[in-house]
Design a protein around this motif. Structure first.
Motif, mmCIF file in Angstrom:
data_model
loop_
_atom_site.group_PDB
_atom_site.id
_atom_site.type_symbol
_atom_site.label_atom_id
_atom_site.label_comp_id
_atom_site.label_asym_id
_atom_site.label_seq_id
_atom_site.Cartn_x
_atom_site.Cartn_y
_atom_site.Cartn_z
ATOM 1 N N ASN A 173 -91.929 58.060 -52.524
ATOM 2 C CA ASN A 173 -91.359 56.729 -52.425
ATOM 3 C C ASN A 173 -92.500 55.785 -52.060
ATOM 4 N N VAL A 210 -90.249 54.521 -57.573
ATOM 5 C CA VAL A 210 -90.731 55.783 -57.006
ATOM 6 C C VAL A 210 -91.637 56.448 -58.025
ATOM 7 N N PHE A 223 -83.761 60.509 -57.420
ATOM 8 C CA PHE A 223 -83.773 59.170 -56.882
ATOM 9 C C PHE A 223 -83.015 58.303 -57.850
#
Lengths: 263, 198
Positions: A49, A61, A217
Motif C-alpha cells: 500500500n 497499491v 485490494f
C-alpha cells in the motif's frame, strides 16, 4: 556488468492480477514465497500500500512478484520517494489544489525502474487504483520500466496462464481501434472479484509458485467531495479479502469479506 | 557445530548461535568468517545504540531488518556475505522469528530453517508446529529435526546447541549429542525398495 553472476537474482515466484472497472479497481496477489522446489513461507504479502499514515486514502497499491529482495527494495525506494513527494505533494496541493494521482505514481514507478536499467530490479509489477476521474486504472510494467495503462493485467509466474483467460472473459477493445475506446471492463465489481478468484484457483492447479488464497485490494469510487484539506479529492473505499482459510468454502469458494475502510 | 572446509571437517566447535543485545538470538549457516564479520557489525550496532543511554534497545525486529539491509547491500556490491541467517527473539511480549538469505531475501514465519533444513526440517515443523507449544515440545521437535538432518546431511556432526530466549533472558545450552540409532532397515540395505539399483 558482463561479469555479473546469476547468483544476484532469485525468482521467488508469485502472481498478481488487477482489473479496472468504470468506478472500481481490484488488485490481487498470492502470498507464497518460494525458491526452486522449496517454499519459504505461505504468508507473504506481495501487495504494498503506497500510502503512509499521513495519506491514508492513497489511490493506488502496488503488487509485485519476482525477486523478493528487489521487491522490498523497490517498495522502500518508492516509500522514501513518496516521503519526499509528501513535501512535493504539499507544494503540489497548494499550487494545484489536488493530491498526487495514480497516473503520477505510475510514472514515478516507471522512472524508478528505468533508473536501474543496467542492474534492474527483478520485479514484475502492477499498479492499480483510481485515476483523476475516479475511473479504475491498471498500469502494467516490465522489469526495466516500460509501462502501459490497460483495463486489466496479470504478472508473475502464473501470468502466462491467466492472461488468455482474462483476454477471453474481459474482451477488451483493441488498442488499434480509432477513436480509442475505454479499456475498462464492463463487469460489475463482484463479477470481477469472482473472476479473479477463479483465475487464481486455476493458476494454482498448474503453477507451483502460486498459492490459492490471494490477498485482495479493492478500490471503489464513491463521489467527488470537498474538504478543507483536499478540496477536490474524491474519496476511495478500499477493502481486502483476508488470507483466512476459514473464509474459504469448498463449495462456493471464497466468501468475500469486506473490511471497509472509509476515510 | 561443524565448520567444513570442502568435505573436510575443519572445525568441530563452531558456535553458530549468538545472542545480540538483550532480546535477540542469531543463528547462522554458511561462511564462518562472514558470520564473524556480521557479528562485528552487530556489536558495533548494539554498542552505538547503547551509548545513547536513553533506555531504548534494539529488538529482534530491528536486528532482523538491519541484517536484511546489510545482506542486500553487500549483494548489490557483488561482494555477498555467504550466509543464511535466522533471527529470533522476544521483546515487549512480542515474539519474532525471521530469516535472511545471502542475497537479501527475507521473511518471517512461525518456523524457519536454513540450507538442508528447508528440505528436511520444515516439512516436519509444518506438520507438528502449533501455536501453543511448550518449550519442551519445541525442543523435542527441534531434536527430531536435527536427528533427521544428522542422518541425511553428511557434513553434519552429532554436536548441537539449543538456545532459548524469553522475556526473562537468553540461555544457550552447552554442546550436547543426540542419541542415534543406525539400525534402520533402510540404512542397512539402502537399495531396498529401489529394485535394479546397485
Amino acid at each position: 556488468m558482463a561479469l555479473r553472476g546469476d547468483w544476484v537474482y532469485e525468482n521467488n515466484g508469485g502472481t498478481c492480477v488487477a482489473i479496472a472497472g468504470s468506478d472500481y479497481c481490484v488488485v490481487a496477489a498470492d502470498t507464497r514465497l518460494s525458491v526452486g522446489y522449496s517454499i519459504h513461507t505461505r504468508d507473504y504479502s506481495k501487495i504494498c500500500n503506497l500510502c503512509d499514515l499521513l495519506f491514508p486514502a492513497d489511490k493506488c497499491v502496488l503488487a509485485s512478484s519476482g525477486f523478493q529482495g528487489d521487491m522490498k527494495a523497490l517498495q522502500k525506494n518508492l516509500a522514501a520517494k513518496h516521503l519526499v513527494s509528501v513535501h512535493l505533494l504539499h507544494i503540489y496541493q497548494h499550487q494545484h489544489n489536488k493530491q498526487m494521482s495514480c497516473p503520477a505514481m505510475a510514472r514515478l514507478l516507471s522512472n524508478t525502474l528505468y533508473y536501474k536499467r543496467f542492474f534492474p530490479y527483478y520485479t514484475f509489477n502492477i499498479l492499480g487504483g483510481l485515476d483523476n476521474e475516479g475511473k479504475g486504472c491498471v498500469y502494467t510494467y516490465d522489469a526495466v520500466g516500460s509501462y502501459e495503462r490497460v483495463g486489466y493485467s496479470c504478472q508473475g509466474t502464473g501470468g502466462a496462464l491467466i492472461m488468455p483467460v482474462l483476454d477471453n472473459q474481459l474482451k477488451s477493445p483493441s488498442p488499434l481501434l480509432l477513436p480509442a475506446r475505454d479499456a475498462v471492463t464492463p463487469l460489475s465489481e463482484s463479477e470481477a472479484v469472482d473472476l479473479v478468484k477463479d483465475v487464481f484457483a486455476s493458476a494454482t492447479e498448474r503453477d507451483i509458485y502460486t498459492v490459492r488464497f490471494p490477498i485482495f485490494f479493492f478500490f471503489q469510487f464513491l463521489a467527488f467531495c470537498e474538504s478543507d484539506i483536499f478540496p477536490t479529492q474524491q474519496h476511495a473505499y478500499s477493502s481486502r479479502v483476508l488470507n483466512d482459510p476459514n473464509e474459504y468454502d469448498p463449495l462456493i469458494g471464497f466468501r468475500l469479506s469486506y473490511r471497509i475502510m472509509h476515510k | 557445530m561443524a565448520g567444513s572446509y570442502g568435505s573436510t571437517l575443519r572445525y568441530k566447535n563452531v558456535e553458530r548461535i549468538k545472542s545480540i543485545g538483550k532480546h535477540t538470538l542469531l543463528g547462522a549457516s554458511g561462511e564462518v568468517s562472514d558470520f564473524q564479520e556480521i557479528l562485528r557489525y552487530l556489536d558495533e550496532l548494539i554498542i552505538y545504540d547503547d551509548m545513547w543511554d536513553d533506555g531504548n534497545s534494539l529488538g529482534p525486529k530491528e536486528v532482523h531488518n538491519y541484517l536484511t539491509r546489510v545482506m542486500y547491500n553487500r549483494r548489490n556490491k557483488f561482494d555477498p556475505l555467504f550466509n543464511s541467517l535466522v533471527v529470533g527473539g522476544v521483546k515487549n511480549g512480542q515474539k519474532y522469528l525471521g530469516m535472511v538469505g545471502m542475497i537479501g531475501t527475507h521473511y518471517e514465519d512461525n518456523h524457519v530453517a536454513t540450507g538442508f533444513g528447508n528440505h528436511l526440517a520444515r516439512p516436519l515443523m509444518r506438520a507438528e508446529w502449533h501455536e501453543d507449544m511448550s518449550f519442551e515440545e519445541a525442543v523435542k521437535l527441534l531434536e527430531k529435526c536435527l536427528l533427521v538432518l544428522l542422518y541425511r546431511d553428511r557434513s553434519a556432526i552429532n554436536k548441537f546447541q539449543i538456545a532459548k530466549i524469553t522475556e526473562v533472558g537468553v540461555t544457550i545450552s552447552e554442546p550436547y549429542a543426540l542419541k542415534t540409532f543406525w539400525g534402520f532397515l533402510a540404512f542397512q540395505n539402502p537399495t531396498k525398495g529401489a529394485e535394479g539399483s546397485w
